[in-house]
Enzyme design. Structure first.
Site, mmCIF file in Angstrom:
data_model
loop_
_atom_site.group_PDB
_atom_site.id
_atom_site.type_symbol
_atom_site.label_atom_id
_atom_site.label_comp_id
_atom_site.label_asym_id
_atom_site.label_seq_id
_atom_site.Cartn_x
_atom_site.Cartn_y
_atom_site.Cartn_z
ATOM 1 N N THR A 337 -0.321 -5.677 -0.267
ATOM 2 C CA THR A 337 -1.271 -4.572 -0.083
ATOM 3 C C THR A 337 -0.721 -3.245 -0.634
ATOM 4 O O THR A 337 0.430 -3.164 -1.021
ATOM 5 C CB THR A 337 -1.599 -4.404 1.412
ATOM 6 O OG1 THR A 337 -0.373 -4.446 2.140
ATOM 7 C CG2 THR A 337 -2.507 -5.482 1.903
ATOM 8 N N ASP A 338 -1.596 -2.223 -0.617
ATOM 9 C CA ASP A 338 -1.204 -0.912 -1.141
ATOM 10 C C ASP A 338 -0.754 0.027 -0.030
ATOM 11 O O ASP A 338 -0.900 1.248 -0.136
ATOM 12 C CB ASP A 338 -2.389 -0.254 -1.866
ATOM 13 C CG ASP A 338 -3.009 -1.171 -2.874
ATOM 14 O OD1 ASP A 338 -2.276 -1.635 -3.743
ATOM 15 O OD2 ASP A 338 -4.227 -1.437 -2.792
ATOM 16 N N SER A 363 0.334 5.021 2.680
ATOM 17 C CA SER A 363 -0.746 4.632 1.786
ATOM 18 C C SER A 363 -0.239 4.912 0.374
ATOM 19 O O SER A 363 0.037 6.059 0.029
ATOM 20 C CB SER A 363 -1.977 5.471 2.092
ATOM 21 O OG SER A 363 -2.894 5.364 1.042
ATOM 22 N N ARG A 364 -0.075 3.840 -0.409
ATOM 23 C CA ARG A 364 0.623 4.039 -1.692
ATOM 24 C C ARG A 364 -0.270 4.597 -2.793
ATOM 25 O O ARG A 364 0.223 5.189 -3.733
ATOM 26 C CB ARG A 364 1.233 2.714 -2.170
ATOM 27 C CG ARG A 364 2.328 2.279 -1.263
ATOM 28 C CD ARG A 364 3.177 1.173 -1.826
ATOM 29 N NE ARG A 364 3.925 0.594 -0.748
ATOM 30 C CZ ARG A 364 3.630 -0.538 -0.148
ATOM 31 N NH1 ARG A 364 2.628 -1.263 -0.580
ATOM 32 N NH2 ARG A 364 4.340 -0.966 0.866
ATOM 33 N N VAL A 365 -1.574 4.385 -2.695
ATOM 34 C CA VAL A 365 -2.417 4.863 -3.793
ATOM 35 C C VAL A 365 -3.464 5.894 -3.364
ATOM 36 O O VAL A 365 -4.005 6.605 -4.188
ATOM 37 C CB VAL A 365 -3.143 3.686 -4.503
ATOM 38 C CG1 VAL A 365 -2.147 2.793 -5.189
ATOM 39 C CG2 VAL A 365 -4.000 2.903 -3.543
#
Ligand SMILES: Nc1ncnc2c1ncn2[C@@H]1O[C@H](COP(=O)(O)OP(=O)(O)OP(=O)(O)O)[C@@H](O)[C@H]1O
Ligand SMILES: [Mg+2]
Length: 507
Positions: A337-338, A363-365
């Site tokens: 997941t992101d 939250s990476r993006v």
């Protein structure tokens, strides 16, 4: 020449329209029924994933191909099938009905209604197992997906097309967080697909009741499997939900899909694999367990504008045992997941709702999709909360605190109180900005702690009544300039003054 082209055209039509008659070896025979797994002899040409038809109209899916026999999983009551029963090939992979007709409905993973209403006339069907969009068909996540939960929208922002894992122990509010997110999509043109995997029937009913009560069913679809269903149904459910969502995404719409939860999905797949005598690996899961979830979550995307620009965001849920996020399934899904939102029982017990561990959540993006105003306003929030949690531990051991520390502690308490949010009350982004701004700028440090929640509720009411223009500004995708900042400050100051006067609190 014209005659020749005509003949070739006709010949092509005949060839294209040719459907091979089923050969005699295309009818198989059941040789063993073991739980939901059926072993069949005689279907030598069957494809992996093909749909098979059993007596009583039951459907199955080819799962294992061996030299002399094949194994298939059965969707339905396996006690109706016995040795010697005939099985038919369909030459088609398993499909589900998709389309607008499903909105507001509760269905099983094959599209059969479970809400007591008649099955709608479906116009479209779609194969359940499809490949994820290619890189070239996608574009980066760039539009925000608002959850309506202050902590998330401010510090762990999500974007359309993102896959964000919700992870935590039992009863930490995982499902509630996703329900809030669904409720917040009202009027925002985001369709929601909720996939229940092996849940208690009562929990599913409760969830449907809530969605109905808040008028969220009109834009939602529930794909439901309960703990009583066979592992085959549980295994199929998320793919089915994903396929339904994918249809909308391909039509240019935004969809949110929730898989509640993938730990149960992994367990169902493990039991099917063990019944098929596939060799067990770590924690007895089969070797392809990573692929099981990656091929599901990879299908979420923000499609390119050429393909209509639709998106499918996914919120998979994973349950941990005693907070262990390093177990096999959690680590697998974390890496697919992101980002993840980590919920903790001890924060729940302290009343910090939703009990999100800010330090472990990321939250990476989504940062790319966060509106500039929220980004600026929220910058201090993570720091304030981290500082408070640290000070709180320290303050417990020392009886005398210096003035600065106690002031910081009081500030932290209010920030925490204001970020806390109870269930089913998702907030508009503009109100979230006001709250986060007030908390981090110390504008409520002189409001007594027990009045903070009341202050908050009144603030939202007053803002909606008197400051509609300001709220509209805050919703926009623009920078927070000094004029706007000043306007927010003045509004909060004058509102707070009046509030404290009404409550007879000296400022
Ligand atoms: N933000 C919140 N405000 C108030 N109550 C909450 C909140 N979040 C969760 N709860 C309550 O906590 C309980 C557990 O929530 P929920 O069922 O969402 O947890 P879960 O992690 O999905 O549990 P399970 O492990 O059973 O799936 C519920 O009674 C719910 O109403
Ligand atoms: Mg739950």
């Amino acid at each position: 020449m014209a005659i020749l082209t005509d003949t070739i055209k006709k010949a092509k039509q005949v060839v294209q329209g040719y459907i091979p008659e089923p050969e005699i070896n295309e009818i198989g025979e059941v040789i063993e029924v073991q739980g939901g797994v059926i072993t069949i002899a005689g279907l030598k040409e069957a494809m992996m994933g093909e749909m098979l038809i059993f007596p009583h109209g039951l459907k199955g899916q080819v799962f294992n191909l061996e030299k002399e026999r094949i194994s298939c999983i059965l969707f339905g009551d396996h006690s109706l099938i016995k040795q010697g029963d005939r099985v038919f090939r369909t030459n088609r992979v398993l499909e589900v009905p998709v389309g607008d007709e499903l909105l507001g409905r509760i269905i099983d993973p094959l599209g059969n209604p479970l809400d007591g209403n008649p099955a709608p006339d479906f116009r479209y069907k779609r194969p359940i197992m499809l490949h994820a969009p290619e890189v070239i068909q996608r574009q980066p996540v760039h539009r925000p997906l608002f959850t309506g939960i202050k902590t998330i929208d401010a510090m762990i922002p999500l974007g359309k097309g993102q896959r964000e894992l919700i992870i935590g122990d039992r009863r930490t509010g995982k499902t509630t967080l996703t329900i809030d997110t669904i409720l917040n999509q009202k009027g925002k043109n985001v369709l929601c697909v909720y996939v229940a995997i092996g849940k208690r029937l009562s929990a599913i009913t409760e969830m449907v009741d809530i969605l109905k009560r808040y008028n969220a069913m009109a834009y939602s679809i529930i794909v439901s499997t309960s703990a009583e269903d066979s592992p085959a149904f549980l295994y199929l459910a998320p793919y089915s939900g994903c396929t339904i969502a994918e249809f909308f995404m391909n039509g240019g719409q935004d969809v949110l899909v929730i898989y509640d939860d993938l730990s149960k999905h992994a367990v169902a797949y493990r039991s099917l694999s063990l019944l098929m005598r596939r060799s067990p690996g770590r924690e007895s899961y089969p070797g392809d367990i990573f692929y099981l979830h990656s091929r599901l979550l990879e299908r979420s995307a923000q499609l390119s504008d050429d393909l209509g620009g639709g998106s499918m965001s996914a919120l998979p849920i994973v349950e941990t045992q005693e907070g262990d996020i390093s177990a096999y399934i959690p680590t697998n899904i974390i890496s697919i997941t992101d980002g993840q939102i980590y919920l903790e029982s001890n924060l729940f017990a302290k009343g910090f709702l939703p009990p999100i561990n800010i330090g472990l959540s990321v939250s990476r993006v989504g940062g790319e999709a966060q509106t500039p105003i929220m980004k600026k306003v929220a910058r201090r929030l993570r720091l304030d909360l981290a500082q408070y949690f640290e000070l709180e531990d320290f303050a417990r051991f020392s009886s005398e605190l210096d003035v600065i520390t106690s002031r910081q502690l009081e500030h932290g308490k209010r920030v925490l109180e204001l970020t806390t949010q109870i269930q089913y009350q998702p907030l508009d982004i503009s109100l979230e900005i006001l709250a986060v701004f007030a908390a981090t700028q110390g504008l409520i440090d002189h409001v007594p702690l027990h009045l903070v929640k009341q202050w908050e509720a009144n603030l939202y009411q007053t803002a909606a009544l008197e400051k509609a223009d300001l709220l509209n500004e805050l919703r926009k995708d623009k920078e927070l300039d000094s004029r706007l900042e000043q306007e927010i400050k003045e509004f909060i100051r004058s509102f707070t003054e009046q509030f404290l006067q009404e409550k007879n609190v000296s400022n």
